[in-house]
Design a protein around this motif. Structure first.
Motif, PDB file in Angstrom:
ATOM      1  N   PRO A 182      16.947   6.216   5.547  1.00  0.00           N
ATOM      2  CA  PRO A 182      16.345   6.414   4.213  1.00  0.00           C
ATOM      3  C   PRO A 182      14.918   6.955   4.269  1.00  0.00           C
ATOM      4  CG  PRO A 182      17.423   4.275   4.380  1.00  0.00           C
ATOM      5  CD  PRO A 182      17.368   4.831   5.763  1.00  0.00           C
ATOM      6  N   SER A 183      14.610   7.845   3.354  1.00  0.00           N
ATOM      7  CA  SER A 183      13.250   8.355   3.198  1.00  0.00           C
ATOM      8  C   SER A 183      12.503   7.466   2.206  1.00  0.00           C
ATOM      9  CB  SER A 183      13.283   9.788   2.653  1.00  0.00           C
ATOM     10  OG  SER A 183      13.819   9.791   1.334  1.00  0.00           O
ATOM     11  N   MET A 184      11.205   7.676   2.054  1.00  0.00           N
ATOM     12  CA  MET A 184      10.439   6.927   1.072  1.00  0.00           C
ATOM     13  C   MET A 184      10.980   7.168  -0.334  1.00  0.00           C
ATOM     14  SD  MET A 184       8.217   4.784   2.005  1.00  0.00           S
ATOM     15  CE  MET A 184       7.505   4.621   0.367  1.00  0.00           C
ATOM     16  N   GLU A 185      11.408   8.401  -0.615  1.00  0.00           N
ATOM     17  CA  GLU A 185      11.956   8.703  -1.929  1.00  0.00           C
ATOM     18  C   GLU A 185      13.264   7.947  -2.160  1.00  0.00           C
ATOM     19  OE1 GLU A 185      12.096  10.041  -5.693  1.00  0.00           O
ATOM     20  OE2 GLU A 185      10.423  10.255  -4.278  1.00  0.00           O
ATOM     21  N   ASN A 186      14.098   7.870  -1.115  1.00  0.00           N
ATOM     22  CA  ASN A 186      15.322   7.075  -1.220  1.00  0.00           C
ATOM     23  C   ASN A 186      14.994   5.633  -1.572  1.00  0.00           C
ATOM     24  OD1 ASN A 186      16.740   8.792   1.651  1.00  0.00           O
ATOM     25  ND2 ASN A 186      17.011   9.247  -0.521  1.00  0.00           N
ATOM     26  N   TYR A 187      14.011   5.091  -0.876  1.00  0.00           N
ATOM     27  CA  TYR A 187      13.640   3.688  -1.098  1.00  0.00           C
ATOM     28  C   TYR A 187      13.106   3.464  -2.516  1.00  0.00           C
ATOM     29  CZ  TYR A 187      11.087  -0.703  -0.831  1.00  0.00           C
ATOM     30  OH  TYR A 187      10.602  -1.962  -1.091  1.00  0.00           O
ATOM     31  N   SER A 190       0.818  -1.203   0.000  1.00  0.00           N
ATOM     32  CA  SER A 190       0.000   0.000   0.000  1.00  0.00           C
ATOM     33  C   SER A 190       0.854   1.257   0.000  1.00  0.00           C
ATOM     34  CB  SER A 190      -0.922  -0.005   1.220  1.00  0.00           C
ATOM     35  OG  SER A 190      -0.173   0.070   2.408  1.00  0.00           O
ATOM     36  N   LEU A 191       2.074   1.162   0.558  1.00  0.00           N
ATOM     37  CA  LEU A 191       2.973   2.314   0.595  1.00  0.00           C
ATOM     38  C   LEU A 191       3.500   2.664  -0.789  1.00  0.00           C
ATOM     39  CD1 LEU A 191       5.029   1.528   3.816  1.00  0.00           C
ATOM     40  CD2 LEU A 191       3.285   3.294   3.510  1.00  0.00           C
ATOM     41  N   LEU A 192       3.464   1.727  -1.726  1.00  0.00           N
ATOM     42  CA  LEU A 192       3.989   1.997  -3.054  1.00  0.00           C
ATOM     43  C   LEU A 192       3.158   3.035  -3.800  1.00  0.00           C
ATOM     44  CD1 LEU A 192       4.893  -1.633  -4.152  1.00  0.00           C
ATOM     45  CD2 LEU A 192       6.300   0.073  -3.014  1.00  0.00           C
ATOM     46  N   ASN A 193       1.875   3.131  -3.428  1.00  0.00           N
ATOM     47  CA  ASN A 193       1.004   4.185  -3.954  1.00  0.00           C
ATOM     48  C   ASN A 193       0.863   4.110  -5.476  1.00  0.00           C
ATOM     49  OD1 ASN A 193      -0.721   6.281  -3.430  1.00  0.00           O
ATOM     50  ND2 ASN A 193       0.855   7.882  -3.490  1.00  0.00           N
ATOM     51  N   ASP A 194       0.945   2.873  -6.026  1.00  0.00           N
ATOM     52  CA  ASP A 194       0.792   2.710  -7.457  1.00  0.00           C
ATOM     53  C   ASP A 194      -0.667   2.425  -7.786  1.00  0.00           C
ATOM     54  OD1 ASP A 194       3.380   3.136  -8.096  1.00  0.00           O
ATOM     55  OD2 ASP A 194       3.946   1.026  -8.148  1.00  0.00           O
ATOM     56  N   ARG A 252      13.887   4.893  -5.141  1.00  0.00           N
ATOM     57  CA  ARG A 252      14.965   4.981  -6.128  1.00  0.00           C
ATOM     58  C   ARG A 252      15.986   3.854  -5.944  1.00  0.00           C
ATOM     59  NH1 ARG A 252      17.184  11.003  -5.794  1.00  0.00           N
ATOM     60  NH2 ARG A 252      18.555  10.182  -7.429  1.00  0.00           N
ATOM     61  N   SER A 253      15.741   2.956  -5.016  1.00  0.00           N
ATOM     62  CA  SER A 253      16.697   1.890  -4.721  1.00  0.00           C
ATOM     63  C   SER A 253      16.427   0.651  -5.570  1.00  0.00           C
ATOM     64  CB  SER A 253      16.622   1.505  -3.238  1.00  0.00           C
ATOM     65  OG  SER A 253      15.426   0.804  -2.971  1.00  0.00           O
ATOM     66  N   PHE A 254      17.414  -0.234  -5.637  1.00  0.00           N
ATOM     67  CA  PHE A 254      17.235  -1.507  -6.329  1.00  0.00           C
ATOM     68  C   PHE A 254      16.272  -2.412  -5.561  1.00  0.00           C
ATOM     69  CE2 PHE A 254      21.642  -0.419  -7.900  1.00  0.00           C
ATOM     70  CZ  PHE A 254      21.223  -0.106  -9.197  1.00  0.00           C
ATOM     71  N   ASP A 255      16.209  -2.266  -4.257  1.00  0.00           N
ATOM     72  CA  ASP A 255      15.263  -3.062  -3.461  1.00  0.00           C
ATOM     73  C   ASP A 255      13.824  -2.797  -3.898  1.00  0.00           C
ATOM     74  OD1 ASP A 255      17.078  -4.437  -2.000  1.00  0.00           O
ATOM     75  OD2 ASP A 255      16.598  -3.538  -0.064  1.00  0.00           O
ATOM     76  N   PHE A 256      13.516  -1.548  -4.205  1.00  0.00           N
ATOM     77  CA  PHE A 256      12.154  -1.193  -4.612  1.00  0.00           C
ATOM     78  C   PHE A 256      11.776  -1.923  -5.906  1.00  0.00           C
ATOM     79  CE2 PHE A 256       9.276   1.526  -7.098  1.00  0.00           C
ATOM     80  CZ  PHE A 256       8.212   1.614  -6.222  1.00  0.00           C
ATOM     81  N   GLN A 257      12.737  -2.080  -6.797  1.00  0.00           N
ATOM     82  CA  GLN A 257      12.465  -2.740  -8.078  1.00  0.00           C
ATOM     83  C   GLN A 257      12.067  -4.195  -7.888  1.00  0.00           C
ATOM     84  OE1 GLN A 257      15.830  -2.185 -10.679  1.00  0.00           O
ATOM     85  NE2 GLN A 257      15.908   0.035 -10.345  1.00  0.00           N
ATOM     86  N   THR A 258      12.555  -4.829  -6.824  1.00  0.00           N
ATOM     87  CA  THR A 258      12.224  -6.233  -6.560  1.00  0.00           C
ATOM     88  C   THR A 258      11.248  -6.384  -5.392  1.00  0.00           C
ATOM     89  OG1 THR A 258      14.207  -6.394  -5.155  1.00  0.00           O
ATOM     90  CG2 THR A 258      14.427  -7.060  -7.452  1.00  0.00           C
ATOM     91  N   LEU A 259      10.706  -5.260  -4.924  1.00  0.00           N
ATOM     92  CA  LEU A 259       9.734  -5.260  -3.815  1.00  0.00           C
ATOM     93  C   LEU A 259      10.286  -5.925  -2.564  1.00  0.00           C
ATOM     94  CD1 LEU A 259       6.451  -6.078  -5.774  1.00  0.00           C
ATOM     95  CD2 LEU A 259       7.423  -3.857  -5.230  1.00  0.00           C
ATOM     96  N   THR A 260      11.565  -5.697  -2.289  1.00  0.00           N
ATOM     97  CA  THR A 260      12.183  -6.176  -1.059  1.00  0.00           C
ATOM     98  C   THR A 260      12.590  -4.981  -0.212  1.00  0.00           C
ATOM     99  OG1 THR A 260      14.364  -6.255  -2.109  1.00  0.00           O
ATOM    100  CG2 THR A 260      13.045  -8.281  -2.151  1.00  0.00           C
ATOM    101  N   SER A 261      12.935  -5.245   1.031  1.00  0.00           N
ATOM    102  CA  SER A 261      13.344  -4.158   1.928  1.00  0.00           C
ATOM    103  C   SER A 261      14.147  -4.722   3.084  1.00  0.00           C
ATOM    104  CB  SER A 261      12.122  -3.410   2.470  1.00  0.00           C
ATOM    105  OG  SER A 261      12.535  -2.424   3.405  1.00  0.00           O
ATOM    106  N   CYS A 262      15.110  -3.936   3.552  1.00  0.00           N
ATOM    107  CA  CYS A 262      15.894  -4.311   4.741  1.00  0.00           C
ATOM    108  C   CYS A 262      15.883  -3.155   5.734  1.00  0.00           C
ATOM    109  CB  CYS A 262      17.324  -4.672   4.338  1.00  0.00           C
ATOM    110  SG  CYS A 262      18.230  -3.331   3.549  1.00  0.00           S
ATOM    111  N   LEU A 263      14.728  -2.478   5.833  1.00  0.00           N
ATOM    112  CA  LEU A 263      14.634  -1.266   6.652  1.00  0.00           C
ATOM    113  C   LEU A 263      13.539  -1.411   7.717  1.00  0.00           C
ATOM    114  CD1 LEU A 263      14.789   1.220   3.656  1.00  0.00           C
ATOM    115  CD2 LEU A 263      16.670   0.632   5.192  1.00  0.00           C
TER     116      LEU A 263
END
Length: 564
Positions: A529-534, A94-98, A536-547
């Motif tokens: 990291p901010s949401m904008e940082n995330y 839901s945070l992706l806001n797509d 723009r990260s490679f993690d966002f492209q694969t829908l993963t996170s370490c935060l």
């Protein structure tokens, strides 16, 4: 709910974890009973529980994570044509806001990839069997009759000891393990298991690439299997990008005097040719020596992925692993020892990331890194690591105090291993004790599970750092005008205000010096990291996170925003 049978968590009702991966792989009946009827509701905890609960706040956090995991499993088993409603989507989605249904796209992509892997299954199995026969024929034809008989007997005994290591695809294992795993089918897995039980099945049938590699007893045979494995991976459509073994020694020499490296980022091509970028197989590179055994102490471990790194480096996979959380479920050979670390409490956890490599000449090498042992941390995240010089074996006449570094690294490292209080580590403590650490020029600052009292507190963590700075650091007069900058990937409870912990413990410890100390503490600044940082990260492209940082925790310490 998922039809997969989960193994019951060994901690049972004492489990304190809040990791979604842990709840995806382990069953927690006492928690599942509470949340199973509240998957789409705000969780309410009954006043009376049928198990002991010392921290209802921790319990609520666990239930929220479990709710998300179970809800995702439920939705996955529903008819794919039925769109998931918004309240059924994971919070992270839901945070992706797509506007598009990203989860649907991910699921569809997984199905397509799974079908492609199935289409290649028979082809990969045939190639693996043919490779096994070819290697055996080549080996036998190169030896005379006497040597061939001895070699065949030796290989058979080694193979018989091996238990099957299936590197098959699963939801959380990355593409490189999937390629290796597709070289074996369920029928060949059964045949391999039968062989391990001592039956007389043909060893050329149903033998996976990893089985064959682990049975290799020479550098040449390991090199042959490595090359065949890479060819199979490339034919399967995986763009294998590895550094060829044999050249890392020069890069290591150029990193003197401190030998610090950063991981190469797969999707960032500019990192490939940077002087001190590194891939995992380079740490194991044969130009540094032939590895006969290794020790890994780490938090999250994927054994299948780790074995693949040894294959790519052409090194033996004999190893002992002390871990906190295992993210794969592969069967293990007898050359791999797994030990789960007993963490006495939710605090002072086992988050260490250490390797000790033992070479054919009985020398060792210590590696300290920031990375877990699984693909996500090594592919597209920047990690730092330090690699020690080769630490040779001391002469037999040496005293127990010989071979110490100017920084007391040897004594500190041996103390660190002893704190785990596990008999299996005795052999590694002896290896450290017999090694010459005199070439080491850095300090060892570590953490170990548990709490520490009296003099012991100064041996670990930020208190150890404070002691080192107070003994060796000299700051200039304008130091109070400097800023102390901290950064982390996860945030826990820091207290109700800045003064409760950061200004009282962390800032003073990190600004110590050899004199009486600063009259005023430096300014503290914090990076997260901010949401904008995330996005723009490679993690966002694969829908993963370490935060990991929960809204509930942040609501109790919103004061941290003024320091960011």
């Amino acid at each position: 709910m998922s039809a997969a049978v989960k193994k019951c968590c060994p901690f049972k009702e004492s489990c304190y974890r809040k990791n979604p991966i842990h709840f995806s792989e382990m069953s927690h009946p006492h928690l599942e009973k509470l949340v199973i009827n509240q998957l789409d509701d705000v969780i309410e905890i009954p006043e009376i529980l049928n198990f002991t609960c010392n921290d209802r706040s921790l319990l609520l956090d666990q239930l929220k994570v479990l709710q998300m995991v179970l809800r995702k499993e439920r939705d996955k088993n529903r008819d794919d044509s039925k769109l998931a409603t918004s309240n059924e989507l994971p919070k992270a989605q839901s945070l992706l806001n797509d506007k598009e249904d990203l989860q649907g796209k991910v699921d569809k992509h997984k199905k397509v990839m799974a079908q492609k892997r199935q289409d290649k299954l028979k082809q990969m199995d045939t190639e693996a069997q043919a490779l096994s026969r070819a290697l055996r024929n080549e080996h036998e034809s190169s030896e005379n009759t006497k040597t061939r008989k001895r070699s065949h007997s030796s290989t058979g005994s080694v193979t018989k000891k091996m238990k099957e290591i299936n590197i098959e695809s699963s939801n959380h294992i990355k593409k490189n393990q999937q390629i290796i795993g597709d070289s074996q089918s369920s029928s060949t897995s059964k045949e391999q298991t039968d062989k391990n039980k001592g039956t007389n099945k043909d060893t050329s049938k149903g033998t996976s690439i990893m089985d064959m590699y682990q049975a290799c007893d020479s550098e040449k045979s390991r090199k042959d299997v490595r090359e065949k494995a890479i060819q199979m991976m490339r034919r399967s459509g995986y763009n294998v990008s590895v550094v060829e073994p044999g050249e890392f020694a020069l890069k290591y020499a150029l990193s003197a005097p401190y030998h610090l490296f950063f991981t190469r980022v797969e999707k960032s091509k500019e990192t490939y040719n940077q002087q001190f970028s590194i891939t995992f197989p380079e740490i194991l590179d044969r130009s540094l020596g032939e590895i006969v055994d290794s020790l890994h102490l780490n938090f999250m471990v994927d054994v299948g992925w780790l074995c693949l790194q040894y294959l790519l480096a052409g090194q033996r996979t004999d190893m002992m692993i002390l871990y906190g959380d295992r993210v794969d479920q592969e069967n293990l050979g007898c050359n791999i020892t797994m030990i789960q670390v007993d963490m006495p409490s939710a605090f002072g956890c086992h988050h260490t990331k250490i390797m000790v490599l033992q070479y054919k000449d009985n020398g060792i090498r210590v590696v300290v890194s920031t990375a877990n042992l699984y693909s996500d941390d090594w592919e597209n995240r920047t990690q730092g690591l330090w690699i020690s010089p080769h630490l040779p074996l001391l002469p037999e006449s040496a005293n127990s105090t010989d071979g110490e570094s100017p920084t007391n690294f040897k004594k500190d490292f041996e103390r660190y291993l002893s704190k785990y209080r596990h008999p299996a580590l005795t052999q590694w403590m002896w290896a450290v004790r017999k090694a010459d650490f005199s070439a080491v020029n850095v300090y060892f600052v570590a953490s170990v599970p548990g709490t520490h009292q009296n003099v012991d507190v100064d041996f670990w963590g930020y208190r150890k750092l404070s002691r080192i700075l107070s003994n060796h650091a000299t700051l200039p007069p304008d130091a109070p005008q400097w800023s102390l900058i901290a950064q982390s990937s996860s945030i826990g409870s820091l207290g109700p205000n800045y003064e409760s912990w950061l200004s009282k413990e962390i800032v003073p410890s990190m600004s110590r010096e050899t004199t009486q100390g600063l009259k005023s503490h430096p300014k503290f600044q914090f990076i997260y990291p901010s949401m904008e940082n995330y996005k723009r990260s490679f993690d966002f492209q694969t829908l993963t996170s370490c935060l990991p940082y929960s809204l509930k925790v942040h609501s109790k310490q919103q004061w941290i925003e003024s320091y960011m």
